[in-house]
Design an enzyme around this catalytic site. Structure first.
Site, PDB file in Angstrom:
ATOM      1  N   HIS A  57      -5.027 -54.556  51.008  1.00 50.53           N
ATOM      2  CA  HIS A  57      -4.114 -53.452  50.738  1.00 50.53           C
ATOM      3  C   HIS A  57      -3.956 -52.731  52.073  1.00 50.53           C
ATOM      4  O   HIS A  57      -4.914 -52.685  52.865  1.00 50.53           O
ATOM      5  CB  HIS A  57      -4.707 -52.436  49.759  1.00 50.53           C
ATOM      6  CG  HIS A  57      -5.058 -52.979  48.412  1.00 50.53           C
ATOM      7  ND1 HIS A  57      -6.233 -53.612  48.139  1.00 50.53           N
ATOM      8  CD2 HIS A  57      -4.372 -52.939  47.247  1.00 50.53           C
ATOM      9  CE1 HIS A  57      -6.268 -53.945  46.862  1.00 50.53           C
ATOM     10  NE2 HIS A  57      -5.156 -53.563  46.290  1.00 50.53           N
ATOM     11  N   ASP A  60      -6.955 -50.684  52.806  1.00 55.11           N
ATOM     12  CA  ASP A  60      -8.251 -51.351  53.033  1.00 55.11           C
ATOM     13  C   ASP A  60      -8.427 -51.525  54.535  1.00 55.11           C
ATOM     14  O   ASP A  60      -9.543 -51.500  55.052  1.00 55.11           O
ATOM     15  CB  ASP A  60      -8.298 -52.760  52.436  1.00 55.11           C
ATOM     16  CG  ASP A  60      -8.134 -52.781  50.937  1.00 55.11           C
ATOM     17  OD1 ASP A  60      -8.429 -51.774  50.297  1.00 55.11           O
ATOM     18  OD2 ASP A  60      -7.695 -53.836  50.422  1.00 55.11           O
ATOM     19  N   MET A  91      -2.371 -62.874  52.162  1.00 56.33           N
ATOM     20  CA  MET A  91      -1.569 -62.004  51.293  1.00 56.33           C
ATOM     21  C   MET A  91      -1.811 -60.549  51.680  1.00 56.33           C
ATOM     22  O   MET A  91      -2.902 -60.186  52.126  1.00 56.33           O
ATOM     23  CB  MET A  91      -2.000 -62.274  49.851  1.00 56.33           C
ATOM     24  CG  MET A  91      -1.437 -61.382  48.786  1.00 56.33           C
ATOM     25  SD  MET A  91      -2.390 -59.881  48.515  1.00 56.33           S
ATOM     26  CE  MET A  91      -3.365 -60.300  47.081  1.00 56.33           C
ATOM     27  N   GLU A 184       1.922 -58.770  39.592  1.00 61.63           N
ATOM     28  CA  GLU A 184       0.643 -58.938  38.880  1.00 61.63           C
ATOM     29  C   GLU A 184       0.575 -58.008  37.667  1.00 61.63           C
ATOM     30  O   GLU A 184       0.621 -56.785  37.812  1.00 61.63           O
ATOM     31  CB  GLU A 184      -0.498 -58.642  39.859  1.00 61.63           C
ATOM     32  CG  GLU A 184      -1.867 -58.735  39.227  1.00 61.63           C
ATOM     33  CD  GLU A 184      -2.989 -58.511  40.241  1.00 61.63           C
ATOM     34  OE1 GLU A 184      -2.730 -58.530  41.459  1.00 61.63           O
ATOM     35  OE2 GLU A 184      -4.131 -58.307  39.796  1.00 61.63           O
ATOM     36  N   LYS A 186      -1.112 -56.320  34.130  1.00 65.42           N
ATOM     37  CA  LYS A 186      -2.397 -55.896  33.558  1.00 65.42           C
ATOM     38  C   LYS A 186      -2.084 -54.971  32.383  1.00 65.42           C
ATOM     39  O   LYS A 186      -1.185 -54.141  32.491  1.00 65.42           O
ATOM     40  CB  LYS A 186      -3.216 -55.162  34.633  1.00 65.42           C
ATOM     41  CG  LYS A 186      -4.656 -54.882  34.232  1.00 65.42           C
ATOM     42  CD  LYS A 186      -5.441 -54.285  35.406  1.00 65.42           C
ATOM     43  CE  LYS A 186      -6.891 -54.023  35.014  1.00 65.42           C
ATOM     44  NZ  LYS A 186      -7.657 -53.409  36.095  1.00 65.42           N
ATOM     45  N   GLU A 220      -3.751 -62.920  36.689  1.00 65.71           N
ATOM     46  CA  GLU A 220      -5.197 -62.766  36.897  1.00 65.71           C
ATOM     47  C   GLU A 220      -5.934 -63.052  35.596  1.00 65.71           C
ATOM     48  O   GLU A 220      -5.597 -62.506  34.540  1.00 65.71           O
ATOM     49  CB  GLU A 220      -5.510 -61.347  37.385  1.00 65.71           C
ATOM     50  CG  GLU A 220      -7.023 -61.102  37.444  1.00 65.71           C
ATOM     51  CD  GLU A 220      -7.412 -59.834  38.172  1.00 65.71           C
ATOM     52  OE1 GLU A 220      -6.792 -59.514  39.203  1.00 65.71           O
ATOM     53  OE2 GLU A 220      -8.358 -59.172  37.711  1.00 65.71           O
ATOM     54  N   HIS A 223      -7.131 -60.045  33.506  1.00 63.07           N
ATOM     55  CA  HIS A 223      -6.095 -59.204  32.908  1.00 63.07           C
ATOM     56  C   HIS A 223      -5.571 -59.789  31.605  1.00 63.07           C
ATOM     57  O   HIS A 223      -5.341 -59.061  30.638  1.00 63.07           O
ATOM     58  CB  HIS A 223      -4.947 -58.979  33.902  1.00 63.07           C
ATOM     59  CG  HIS A 223      -5.385 -58.262  35.140  1.00 63.07           C
ATOM     60  ND1 HIS A 223      -4.545 -58.014  36.192  1.00 63.07           N
ATOM     61  CD2 HIS A 223      -6.587 -57.741  35.497  1.00 63.07           C
ATOM     62  CE1 HIS A 223      -5.204 -57.364  37.147  1.00 63.07           C
ATOM     63  NE2 HIS A 223      -6.448 -57.206  36.751  1.00 63.07           N
ATOM     64  N   ASP A 248      -4.919 -64.848  40.882  1.00 59.11           N
ATOM     65  CA  ASP A 248      -6.152 -64.071  41.022  1.00 59.11           C
ATOM     66  C   ASP A 248      -7.191 -64.653  40.076  1.00 59.11           C
ATOM     67  O   ASP A 248      -7.084 -64.518  38.843  1.00 59.11           O
ATOM     68  CB  ASP A 248      -5.907 -62.588  40.690  1.00 59.11           C
ATOM     69  CG  ASP A 248      -5.395 -61.802  41.891  1.00 59.11           C
ATOM     70  OD1 ASP A 248      -5.170 -62.410  42.964  1.00 59.11           O
ATOM     71  OD2 ASP A 248      -5.224 -60.573  41.761  1.00 59.11           O
ATOM     72  N   ASP A 258     -12.425 -53.973  32.602  1.00 62.74           N
ATOM     73  CA  ASP A 258     -12.099 -54.899  33.692  1.00 62.74           C
ATOM     74  C   ASP A 258     -13.368 -55.266  34.470  1.00 62.74           C
ATOM     75  O   ASP A 258     -13.833 -54.496  35.294  1.00 62.74           O
ATOM     76  CB  ASP A 258     -11.098 -54.156  34.596  1.00 62.74           C
ATOM     77  CG  ASP A 258     -10.557 -55.007  35.700  1.00 62.74           C
ATOM     78  OD1 ASP A 258     -10.705 -56.239  35.634  1.00 62.74           O
ATOM     79  OD2 ASP A 258      -9.989 -54.443  36.639  1.00 62.74           O
ATOM     80  N   ASP A 260     -14.172 -58.153  36.400  1.00 63.95           N
ATOM     81  CA  ASP A 260     -14.059 -58.782  37.736  1.00 63.95           C
ATOM     82  C   ASP A 260     -15.269 -59.644  38.109  1.00 63.95           C
ATOM     83  O   ASP A 260     -15.760 -59.586  39.245  1.00 63.95           O
ATOM     84  CB  ASP A 260     -13.852 -57.710  38.828  1.00 63.95           C
ATOM     85  CG  ASP A 260     -12.438 -57.147  38.818  1.00 63.95           C
ATOM     86  OD1 ASP A 260     -11.523 -57.837  38.350  1.00 63.95           O
ATOM     87  OD2 ASP A 260     -12.260 -56.010  39.290  1.00 63.95           O
ATOM     88  N   ASP A 290     -10.204 -62.587  43.042  1.00 65.37           N
ATOM     89  CA  ASP A 290     -10.131 -61.125  42.918  1.00 65.37           C
ATOM     90  C   ASP A 290     -11.277 -60.673  42.008  1.00 65.37           C
ATOM     91  O   ASP A 290     -11.079 -60.357  40.838  1.00 65.37           O
ATOM     92  CB  ASP A 290      -8.771 -60.701  42.357  1.00 65.37           C
ATOM     93  CG  ASP A 290      -8.583 -59.198  42.478  1.00 65.37           C
ATOM     94  OD1 ASP A 290      -9.428 -58.543  43.115  1.00 65.37           O
ATOM     95  OD2 ASP A 290      -7.611 -58.667  41.923  1.00 65.37           O
TER      96      ASP A 290
HETATM   97  C1  GCO Z   1      -7.275 -54.686  39.587  1.00 64.98           C
HETATM   98  C2  GCO Z   1      -6.274 -55.594  40.275  1.00 64.98           C
HETATM   99  C3  GCO Z   1      -6.255 -55.431  41.762  1.00 64.98           C
HETATM  100  C4  GCO Z   1      -5.059 -56.101  42.381  1.00 64.98           C
HETATM  101  C5  GCO Z   1      -4.944 -55.723  43.809  1.00 64.98           C
HETATM  102  C6  GCO Z   1      -3.862 -56.469  44.523  1.00 64.98           C
HETATM  103  O1  GCO Z   1      -7.548 -54.942  38.425  1.00 64.98           O
HETATM  104  O2  GCO Z   1      -7.728 -53.715  40.194  1.00 64.98           O
HETATM  105  O3  GCO Z   1      -6.572 -56.908  39.916  1.00 64.98           O
HETATM  106  O4  GCO Z   1      -7.445 -55.933  42.292  1.00 64.98           O
HETATM  107  O5  GCO Z   1      -5.122 -57.488  42.269  1.00 64.98           O
HETATM  108  O6  GCO Z   1      -4.692 -54.355  43.874  1.00 64.98           O
HETATM  109  O7  GCO Z   1      -2.668 -55.910  44.269  1.00 64.98           O
HETATM  110 MN    MN Z   2      -5.892 -58.723  40.786  1.00 63.56          MN
HETATM  111 MN    MN Z   3      -7.980 -57.018  38.219  1.00 61.77          MN
END
Ligand code: GCO
Ligand code: MN
Ligand code: MN
Length: 390
Positions: A57, A60, A91, A184, A186, A220, A223, A248, A258, A260, A290
């Site tokens: 990002h 970041d 990316m 993306e 969610k 993802e 998600h 992702d 979430d 991850d 991700d």
């Molecule tokens: C989340 C998202 C993020 C995005 C990232 C890229 O659930 O926080 O998956 O990780 O993928 O912001 O745009």
């Molecule tokens: Mn993501």
């Molecule tokens: Mn995510």
């Protein structure tokens, strides 16, 4: 002994600065790991071995309030780390969710000033990504949504989102960036309800854009699993529409927050069919993990986390190959498929003659209903291959 599951840059595995750089902070507790600089994160990825690329990002890499001097310094150290590790930037994306200015959305905010700032911030982040050679540009609308639908007309919100994307596509074209945009989805978190809850929503939305050819999706795992959906089917829809521009990978218990988790950490069977789909259909884009390490992990364990994501993918790729070559699987697949060019041809292209032939046919429902479909055996054999029974 040679490791059959050692990744190489050709596998196009990538990690975000925010993934391996995750500090373990959660809504209930403070960080458990030190914050690393972007250059230190790239060095860590170099230690992992076999990583193709890194994603970021805008903030970041360059904090939102950095001075021009600080920004140059950070970028130069990041560039040096990329050079010494041979890791590429794959990316880039915009942080349109962390700053309180975006508390009610970015492109879909009710405040015209916030909307304009979000578009400006994205243009600048696109410049930053292009400076480092990013090929894909991801849009994740972290704050694009509501807690109460009294706050916004969802059709107006969609219109705002569409206008922002149309504008940013033109910006990319005019600057010659050649970005592929990947949207993306969610369903919730951080907002109570997020617009474009699933990959399917975005696939429909893309068709309404001015430059739809340059826009695809970034599905993802977590998600779609949060929404209780079959991720493999969502990815298949994207692939068959020619819209899988990025992916992702991570893992997630159904119905939880979430999480991850490391790729394949929860549901190995879903992960297997996903890898099989991507490999069968020769997905050639970046495979981005991700995800982040457990909050309990230290630096060494974060490295194990990153290795584990890639290793699991490669093991599953090998399992998919074995599945396809397995005698019993092949026999079963032969048994459950009954091809007929003549029958399919009848309705494969319309003609009045075909319609009349079809209308005149009689079908033996009893015979059709009694043909064996040994899916129990097929699934058990699949599980045995996954469990390592040869
Ligand atoms: C989340 C998202 C993020 C995005 C990232 C890229 O659930 O926080 O998956 O990780 O993928 O912001 O745009
Ligand atoms: Mn993501
Ligand atoms: Mn995510």
């Amino acid at each position: 002994m040679a490791d059959d599951f050692a990744p190489t840059p050709k596998d196009k595995f990538t990690f975000g600065l925010w993934t391996v750089g995750n500090t373990g902070r959660d809504p209930f507790g403070e960080p458990t790991r030190a914050r690393l600089t972007p250059a230190e994160i790239v060095d860590l990825l170099g230690e992992v071995e076999g990583v193709h690329g890194v994603n970021f990002h805008d903030n970041d890499l360059v904090p939102i309030d950095a001075s021009a001097e600080q920004s140059e310094q950070i970028k130069s150290e990041f560039a040096k780390a990329l050079k010494r590790t041979k890791i590429k930037v794959a990316m880039a994306t915009t942080n349109l969710f962390a700053d309180p200015a975006f508390r009610d959305g970015a492109f879909t905010s009710n405040d015209a000033e916030v909307r304009a700032y979000a578009v400006q911030k994205t243009m600048r982040a696109m410049d930053l990504g292009a400076e480092f050679g990013a090929q894909v540009y991801v849009f994740w609308g972290g704050r694009e949504g509501t807690e109460t639908d009294g706050s916004k007309d969802p059709i107006e919100a969609e219109l705002r989102f569409r206008k922002a994307l149309d504008f940013l596509c033109e910006y990319s074209i005019e600057r010659g960036y050649d970005y592929k945009f990947a949207l993306e989805a969610k369903p919730n978190e951080p907002r109570g309800h997020m617009y474009f809850a699933t990959t399917g929503h975005y696939l429909a939305f893309i068709q309404t854009l001015k430059h739809k050819d340059m826009v695809g999706v970034n599905p993802e795992v977590a998600h779609e699993h949060m929404a209780g959906l079959n991720f493999v089917h969502g990815v298949a829809a994207a692939l068959s529409a020619g819209k899988l521009f990025h992916i992702d990978l991570n893992d997630q218990e159904f119905g939880r927050y979430d999480q991850d988790f490391r790729f394949g950490a929860v549901n190995i069977k879903h992960a297997f069919f996903l890898v099989k789909l991507l490999e069968d259909h020769k997905y050639a884009g970046f495979k981005h993990f991700d995800a982040h390490a457990y909050r309990t992990a230290d630096r060494a364990d974060v490295i194990e986390f990153a290795r584990g994501c890639m290793r699991t993918y490669l093991i599953l790729r090998e399992k998919a190959r074995r599945w396809g070559a397995d005698d019993e699987v092949r026999k079963l697949l032969k048994q459950i498929n009954r091809p007929s060019k003549d029958l399919d041809g009848l309705w494969g292209g319309y003609s009045r003659a075909h319609a009349e032939t079809l209308l005149g046919m009689t079908f033996d429902r009893g015979a059709m209903a009694s043909r064996p479909l040994p899916y129990e055996r097929l699934d058990q054999r699949t599980m045995e291959i996954l469990m390592g029974i040869e």
